[in-house]
Design an enzyme around this catalytic site. Structure first.
Site, PDB file in Angstrom:
ATOM      1  N   GLY A  15       0.849  -1.192   0.000  1.00 53.23           N
ATOM      2  CA  GLY A  15       0.000   0.000   0.000  1.00 53.23           C
ATOM      3  C   GLY A  15       0.878   1.234   0.000  1.00 53.23           C
ATOM      4  CE1 TYR A  72       0.552   5.837  11.843  1.00 51.29           C
ATOM      5  CE2 TYR A  72       0.158   4.875  14.006  1.00 51.29           C
ATOM      6  CZ  TYR A  72      -0.185   4.997  12.658  1.00 51.29           C
ATOM      7  OH  TYR A  72      -1.249   4.299  12.151  1.00 51.29           O
ATOM      8  CB  CYS A 117      -8.426  24.185  19.921  1.00 48.46           C
ATOM      9  SG  CYS A 117      -8.501  24.785  21.614  1.00 48.46           S
ATOM     10  CE1 TYR A 166      -2.702   3.086   5.541  1.00 47.08           C
ATOM     11  CE2 TYR A 166      -0.366   3.255   5.019  1.00 47.08           C
ATOM     12  CZ  TYR A 166      -1.527   2.510   5.103  1.00 47.08           C
ATOM     13  OH  TYR A 166      -1.517   1.185   4.738  1.00 47.08           O
TER      14      TYR A 166
END
Length: 429
Positions: free
Chosen positions: A269, A316, A346, A382
């Site tokens: 991917g 991550y 925020c 991603y």
């Protein structure tokens, strides 16, 4: 890759910031790499579309005869709308999941999609739904991991797949339900080192060799995804020639052991799309904190992109190369200083320059100024796929740069109507 500053400034004037810019040339080169890896007869590539499910990308995969690994009912429907075919002969679209939710089961039944189950209870789910076709079983081989520890895809701490010692009990359940297991699958993750990937793939293929005597109806073995991408070193290349030889030899061993034709599959991917997209944002201000008893001060470049756009650094502590557009940070004569790049949300965690311990990790950059464009590179995998509407912010537009220099919008900036369209007031009781 670095795009010409004039192009980025022109696009920013037309669509505003932030925006995503895909580079067709880079993505097609990565597709060509995978085509080379799988050009042995009996070896087939899929695209783990969760990495980047844009219709434009899915159409590129179809044109290259790259099959699809989907992980939800709606991902299957997206692939179908992009032109990928239904059916089991061959199973061009496979649905891999640990839980059937929402429309997953109806989509499988209505479109003849091969389900790749990751939990024994899914056999009962399929039987209850009236499914009677072939199935695939995802195995947890007990080893492997992702590009960071939070992405563990194999081993005792991984939720994915069926533990190897429980596989034969799962086969008995499938036999009793009248469901034929035609594929065995595992995914060991895109670990950071090539040799580790090579060794794990070799070990995984050997595990499957031992299973084939018991799984006599299996016609496909999937070694999963996991081809790594180096986010820190843009000059680093995955040595794909050894992988080509590995997949060919694995296929030969499996066919020899099974004494029947088998298809060997892989399903990268990240590798296809990671370097093919840049997130472009604008610096709105540069400000500083001062050192005190709590710690050292920092210089913050405030930008209009946040973790609603690219969540990987916040989630991550992942690394994305950062450039100040028009300021050559490779010129040793250009002064640099430690800069923290922070977004508009925020949230204290809305920082792009963090490490995997969630601590600030300033980058040495040319000093930015308000109005400068800033790019976050290697954002194709991603990136937009994990973006959100947190703080009621609309997702940024996606642009596609063709080989001839033309640019098209492949998804527009979301507005308030997009955010509110699913809200309703329907009485249930």
């Amino acid at each position: 890759m670095n795009h010409p500053p004039a192009l980025l400034r022109s696009l920013a004037e037309k669509v505003g910031t932030p925006f995503w810019l895909y580079d067709a040339r880079v993505i097609r080169q990565r597709i060509a790499d995978i085509q080379f890896l799988t050009d042995t007869e009996g070896v087939q590539a899929r695209f783990a579309m969760k990495a980047c499910p844009a219709t434009k990308v899915l159409k590129e995969m179809k044109a290259a005869n790259i099959w699809i690994d989907a992980v939800s009912g709606n991902e299957v429907l997206r692939a179908l709308r992009a032109g990928h075919p239904t059916g089991h002969q061959p199973p061009v679209i496979c649905l891999t999941c640990d839980v059937f939710r929402d429309n997953a089961l109806p989509v499988v039944l209505e479109n003849g999609i091969l389900p790749n189950i990751g939990s024994p209870g899914q056999i009962a789910d399929l039987k209850k739904a009236g499914y009677s076709g072939p199935i695939s079983v995802r195995v947890n081989p007990g080893f492997g991991h992702g590009h960071v520890n939070a992405c563990d895809t194999g081993g005792p701490s991984s939720k994915h797949g069926i533990w190897l010692e429980d596989l034969f009990a799962t086969k008995e359940m499938a036999d009793k339900a009248g469901l034929e297991i035609t594929m065995l699958h595992a995914h060991i993750g895109s670990g950071p080192q090539f040799q580790e990937l090579h060794d794990n793939l070799t070990r995984l293929a050997a595990e499957f060799v031992t299973l084939l005597e018991k799984f006599t109806k299996v016609n496909t073995i999937s070694l999963g995804g996991g081809i790594p991408h180096n986010y820190r070193d843009h000059g680093a290349q995955v040595p794909i020639e050894p992988l080509h030889e590995l997949f060919a030899s694995c296929h030969q061993r499996l066919v020899s052991k099974a004494r029947r034709d088998l298809r060997l599959e892989i399903e990268p991917g990240r590798y296809y799309v990671a370097p093919g997209c840049t997130l472009v944002t604008r610096v709105t201000d540069v400000k500083q904190t001062r050192s005190n008893e709590k710690g050292s001060g920092a210089t913050f470049a405030m930008v209009d992109a946040g973790f609603v756009d690219l969540v990987r650094p916040a989630m991550y502590g992942s690394y994305h190369a950062i450039d100040i557009v028009g300021k050559d940070d490779e010129d040793p004569n250009v002064p640099r200083e430690p800069i923290v790049v922070a977004g508009p949300l925020c949230e204290s965690g809305d920082i792009f320059t963090r490490d995997d311990r969630e601590l600030l990790a300033p980058r040495l950059l040319p000093r930015p100024a308000a109005g400068d464009l800033l790019t976050l590179r290697d954002a194709g995998a991603y990136g937009y796929a994990m973006s959100s509407n947190y703080n009621s912010i609309g997702r940024a537009p996606q642009l596609w740069l063709e080989d001839d220099g033309s640019v098209e919008i492949i998804s527009r900036r979301e507005n308030i109507d997009d955010l509110l369209k699913a809200e309703t007031s329907e009485r249930l009781a």
